[in-house]
Write a protein that holds these residues in place. Structure first.
Motif, PDB file in Angstrom:
ATOM      1  N   ALA A 308       0.841  -1.318  -0.030  1.00 24.06           N
ATOM      2  CA  ALA A 308      -0.062  -0.093   0.026  1.00 24.06           C
ATOM      3  C   ALA A 308       0.778   1.225  -0.067  1.00 24.06           C
ATOM      4  CB  ALA A 308      -0.983  -0.055   1.297  1.00 24.06           C
ATOM      5  N   ASN A 408       2.511  17.180  12.249  1.00 25.20           N
ATOM      6  CA  ASN A 408       1.410  16.922  11.776  1.00 25.20           C
ATOM      7  C   ASN A 408       0.229  16.626  12.928  1.00 25.20           C
ATOM      8  OD1 ASN A 408       2.165  16.338   8.973  1.00 25.20           O
ATOM      9  ND2 ASN A 408       3.642  14.991  10.043  1.00 25.20           N
ATOM     10  N   PHE A 410      -3.657  15.766  13.579  1.00 27.69           N
ATOM     11  CA  PHE A 410      -4.995  15.476  12.715  1.00 27.69           C
ATOM     12  C   PHE A 410      -6.221  15.534  13.753  1.00 27.69           C
ATOM     13  CE2 PHE A 410      -2.321  12.732   9.574  1.00 27.69           C
ATOM     14  CZ  PHE A 410      -1.732  13.751   9.357  1.00 27.69           C
ATOM     15  N   CYS A 413      -9.040  11.451  11.694  1.00 25.30           N
ATOM     16  CA  CYS A 413      -8.730  10.607  10.873  1.00 25.30           C
ATOM     17  C   CYS A 413      -7.443  10.050  11.282  1.00 25.30           C
ATOM     18  CB  CYS A 413      -8.474  11.487   9.562  1.00 25.30           C
ATOM     19  SG  CYS A 413      -7.396  12.714   9.752  1.00 25.30           S
ATOM     20  N   SER A 414      -6.892   9.046  10.486  1.00 33.88           N
ATOM     21  CA  SER A 414      -5.779   8.118  10.763  1.00 33.88           C
ATOM     22  C   SER A 414      -4.216   8.851  10.613  1.00 33.88           C
ATOM     23  CB  SER A 414      -5.714   6.943   9.853  1.00 33.88           C
ATOM     24  OG  SER A 414      -4.470   6.255   9.984  1.00 33.88           O
ATOM     25  N   ARG A 416      -2.045   7.671   9.574  1.00 34.78           N
ATOM     26  CA  ARG A 416      -1.458   7.218   8.380  1.00 34.78           C
ATOM     27  C   ARG A 416      -1.453   8.261   7.139  1.00 34.78           C
ATOM     28  NH1 ARG A 416       1.480   4.704   6.616  1.00 34.78           N
ATOM     29  NH2 ARG A 416       0.603   3.011   5.210  1.00 34.78           N
ATOM     30  N   PHE A 417      -2.424   9.000   7.472  1.00 36.27           N
ATOM     31  CA  PHE A 417      -2.282  10.004   6.241  1.00 36.27           C
ATOM     32  C   PHE A 417      -1.059  10.963   6.105  1.00 36.27           C
ATOM     33  CE2 PHE A 417      -6.742   8.947   6.516  1.00 36.27           C
ATOM     34  CZ  PHE A 417      -7.338   8.894   5.157  1.00 36.27           C
ATOM     35  N   TYR A 421       2.417  11.720  -0.815  1.00 36.50           N
ATOM     36  CA  TYR A 421       1.879  11.474  -1.815  1.00 36.50           C
ATOM     37  C   TYR A 421       0.394  11.614  -1.324  1.00 36.50           C
ATOM     38  CZ  TYR A 421      -1.432   8.309  -4.249  1.00 36.50           C
ATOM     39  OH  TYR A 421      -2.645   7.936  -5.056  1.00 36.50           O
ATOM     40  N   ARG A 422      -0.066  11.277  -0.141  1.00 39.14           N
ATOM     41  CA  ARG A 422      -1.435  11.508   0.314  1.00 39.14           C
ATOM     42  C   ARG A 422      -1.700  13.009   0.605  1.00 39.14           C
ATOM     43  NH1 ARG A 422       0.153   6.742   3.842  1.00 39.14           N
ATOM     44  NH2 ARG A 422      -0.246   4.968   2.424  1.00 39.14           N
ATOM     45  N   PHE A 423      -0.934  13.614   0.796  1.00 40.15           N
ATOM     46  CA  PHE A 423      -0.845  15.113   1.051  1.00 40.15           C
ATOM     47  C   PHE A 423      -1.078  15.966  -0.133  1.00 40.15           C
ATOM     48  CE2 PHE A 423       0.721  16.582   5.524  1.00 40.15           C
ATOM     49  CZ  PHE A 423      -0.084  15.663   6.011  1.00 40.15           C
ATOM     50  N   GLY A 424      -0.848  15.196  -1.410  1.00 40.80           N
ATOM     51  CA  GLY A 424      -1.011  15.596  -2.772  1.00 40.80           C
ATOM     52  C   GLY A 424       0.222  16.571  -3.103  1.00 40.80           C
ATOM     53  N   LEU A 425       1.594  16.494  -2.447  1.00 41.68           N
ATOM     54  CA  LEU A 425       2.500  17.286  -2.681  1.00 41.68           C
ATOM     55  C   LEU A 425       3.431  17.025  -4.000  1.00 41.68           C
ATOM     56  CD1 LEU A 425       4.449  17.436   0.855  1.00 41.68           C
ATOM     57  CD2 LEU A 425       2.458  18.879  -0.105  1.00 41.68           C
ATOM     58  N   PRO A 441       5.479  16.056   5.911  1.00 45.24           N
ATOM     59  CA  PRO A 441       6.001  15.660   4.680  1.00 45.24           C
ATOM     60  C   PRO A 441       6.553  16.892   3.730  1.00 45.24           C
ATOM     61  CG  PRO A 441       3.781  14.730   5.302  1.00 45.24           C
ATOM     62  CD  PRO A 441       4.215  15.793   6.318  1.00 45.24           C
TER      63      PRO A 441
END
Lengths: 482, 482
Positions: A308, A408, A410, A413-414, A416-417, A421-425, A441
């Motif tokens: 993943a 970070n 949060f 939410c988890s 693990r975000f 990549y998940r942050f859209g950087l 990140p």
């Protein structure tokens, strides 16, 4: 060549690279992609040599998996390069423009940092990702990969260098900026990417603050600490990832269970996986049995998901834990404080547990009496990486977000975000727990700094001082490039 | 109290200070201004004690002048505080906002760095300026001033602490975040500003990277190097200021003479004063005699202008040079390379001259054959601080600006402009030659970092991975505060 020479050549190359135009850089990236495809046979067989050697040395299955660099991995890194080409050039952006006086204009312009030293483990795809990120941002790079990937790294560095440094540059003196014109025509300045091969090289590199501007270490906690403690060069990154999930008294318990399980189990070897649950005493009795059974149920299949993380692979680099993928214990081991143990039957947690990054199917649980106690625990024992609150109380959330001193923070939410990549950087350089430059990140912008360009028509400071001083206008102007 | 306790209290205070609202901070600033006015008698007499002691110890006239803190200086620092109140709160700004998926929003929000250690010399006004800048940006601060200003610094720190830390906070445990509510009502958390008094304190502070997030040293080159070499805490600042003016072959010579003279003579003790002139050989014959006579003419009155820097005083801190204000030599001493000496009659320059910061009425001159030679010289011998080109050739200018690896690269104007006040930054924290975080003159933003706040409604990463993974939207959204 000794390491000082290597660093000097990289420094000279970085000066030229800073001035290389966008299309030349993008063209060089396309050349790398092409060369990787053309040389895939050679690359795969070099990797097979490394794999055979690693098997002889009884490397664990997960490490072997990381080391493997086959046609599929080559396709993946080429796709990465193609999306990197599409990104805006981050260099030469005007961040601020001010007229100081008529005909005296100040521009704050983004530029590369210079020479980046990167030390990574195991995965050869990291070499390609990192060097192409450095190229796009105009930085020279010194790379040291894991020794088990020696053959693969060597061929990759060779292929990338050959694809980017034109012959014209190769035949002239790389340490001189006289190549400026040729470099623009033929490709990138020779020596912009160089490979270090021994631990001794790394040790020597740490002393070269004259030539190396930033070090990004990725590897075990001990290794990152060693780097941080032994160099004057700024270090970007993180050592531990001791992340928390705090279940507030006003939490929706089903959501809290889901988030706790995902934060712990979705990929236990990641730095953003949770190690400790903090549970408000008011809901502990109801919550703890639920989370216990969910963690034990989930534990069994949680070891199958490391793939993943392949989308955000640089980070996965820092999270190698052989146990994580092994099938020793199918359940999550829970270690609880006294108050926890009074509610559910679990092993006792010791003081040491609160500051341990398990990277494994183990979680510690502490019951707290107040939000403040949770915040204090996190700031004291955490690693300032990623911490989450589960709560429906906006005031509690606001306070948690403000007072938890982590990269970070949060809400519902988890953990693990927290990932580039998940942050859209677009691209991830690493995850930083630094308090300066870049935090959390880090995308391409972490490889950039700026310089101030002041454009005048002969102004001198004497005219702006003394009793008949001219006044500055200090007027914001259009952010056009000078 | 030992230094570790002091640092721990500062850390705890910094956590709370990060959450203090804008009006509370501005109100605290106004209280400081009021208290300084009310206590001016006490402050001036403490300063008189320091001055008397300094005279006994035969401190030089310029140092005495820096040390003096009279009613006028108090009025000046109060004016500074009033303009600081008017500045936008730099904390809590949303720098980037991204929707990761429906109901999962990511905000990159500016926040204070934490605890700043600042070491400065001589001028007590620096204490007020620095601590109010830290307050505005929400940072706790540990201050160490020059020992000759002990009495003045002590009373100033006392007055500021009393004006900002309310009684409620004073009577409770400052190391606990339980004061959060009271701190908001009564003032700032106790211990947000603390004074260190001995060199031993500073040495111990350098080891406390657990509690101190950034050090800003201002003082002599040796001192700044000592700090940089002896701590793992990030350091913001500069040691030397070896600045160059390059006179290109396409320079307008009258402008070049004016800029060279201003860069060298306008205030010789400043870090942004030029130490070396680089002159293209094509115009050397015409230019060198002109600049020689201008430098010798100007030298005579150049020592009278240090007051010109009072507007941008933090920087002046790093430029103490008793000789600069003395009247030993009224002329600029010129030291030239062989080619220079063949044209004008000057002393010879040695290799050492190229890397010497004179901070005095001395300049070295080197004739270069090409623009590249000038760029190489600057990158090799300079301190990456401020370097200027005088030229009418746009291509040469563009190349110079791109390839000179300095915080400030100037075209057709004096190096003396590189300064936070002249740049219009509102306030100056210092001038940095770092390649990360902040470079050149640093305003309030140098005291800030950011954290990532992710707001969800129960999302977990497992849903975004595997074969049926949900897709991220990664959509830029309005930059509203979460």
């Amino acid at each position: 060549m000794d390491i000082v020479e290597i660093a000097q050549i990289a420094k000279a190359a970085s000066i030229q690279l800073a001035a290389v135009k966008t299309d030349v850089k993008n063209n060089a990236l396309a050349e790398i992609a092409k060369a990787l495809k053309q040389n895939s046979g050679k690359i795969v067989s070099a990797n097979e040599k490394d794999l055979a050697e690693a098997q002889k040395n009884n490397l664990s299955a997960p490490l072997l998996k990381r080391l493997k660099f086959d046609e599929n991995k080559i396709t993946d890194v080429i796709a990465g390069i193609e999306s990197l080409i599409k990104l805006d050039d981050p260099v030469g952006k005007t961040l601020l423009a001010t007229e100081l006086d008529r005909g005296l204009e100040l521009y704050k312009v983004s530029c590369p940092i210079g020479v980046i030293g990167i030390i990574f483990e195991s995965r050869p795809d990291a070499l390609v990702q990192i060097s192409t990120l450095c190229l796009k941002s105009g930085n020279a790079v010194l790379l040291k990969g894991g020794s088990e990937a020696t053959n693969t790294n060597r061929i990759l560095a060779e292929v990338i260098s050959e694809a980017t440094c034109g012959e014209l540059v190769e035949s002239s003196d790389p340490a001189s900026s006289k190549d400026y014109a040729e470099a623009k025509k033929a490709g990138l300045p020779k020596g912009w990417l160089q490979l270090l091969e021994t631990r001794q090289d790394v040790a020597e590199m740490l002393a070269l603050d004259e030539y190396i501007d930033l070090i990004i270490p990725r590897g075990s906690n001990e290794f990152v600490h060693y780097i941080m403690d032994n160099t004057n060069i700024p270090v970007l990154g993180h050592a531990e990832g001791i992340c928390h999930v705090y279940i507030d008294s006003y939490a929706t318990l089903d959501m809290a269970v889901k988030i706790a399980v995902d934060s712990k189990c979705q990929y236990v070897a990641a730095c953003n996986a949770a190690e400790t649950l903090l549970v408000h005493s008011k809901i502990a009795k109801e919550f703890l049995p639920k989370v216990k059974s969910a963690l034990q149920e989930k534990g069994a299949d949680s070891t199958s998901s490391p793939q993943a993380d392949s989308t955000s692979s640089p980070q996965a680099d820092s999270t190698s834990s052989p146990q994580a993928d092994s099938t020793g214990s199918p359940q999550v081991e829970i270690r609880g404080c006294e108050k926890t143990k009074a509610i559910i039957d679990v092993k006792p947690a010791t003081e040491e547990d609160w500051s341990t990054e398990y990277l494994d199917l183990i979680i510690s649980i502490k019951v707290v009496e107040t939000l403040d106690e949770a915040i204090e625990h996190i700031n004291r024992y955490g690693s300032h990486h990623t911490d989450a609150i589960v709560s429906d109380d906006r005031d509690a959330v606001r306070k948690f977000m403000a007072l938890v001193d982590s990269a970070n923070v949060f809400w519902n939410c988890s953990t693990r975000f927290s990932d580039g990549y998940r942050f859209g950087l677009g691209a991830e350089v690493g995850i930083s727990t630094n308090k300066i430059h870049a935090r959390g990140p880090v995308g391409l912008e972490g490889l950039l700094i700026y310089k101030w360009q002041l454009l005048g028509i002969g102004q001198i400071v004497a005219d702006y001082s003394g009793p008949r001083a001219k006044k500055f206008t200090h007027r914001r102007i259009d952010r056009r490039k000078p």
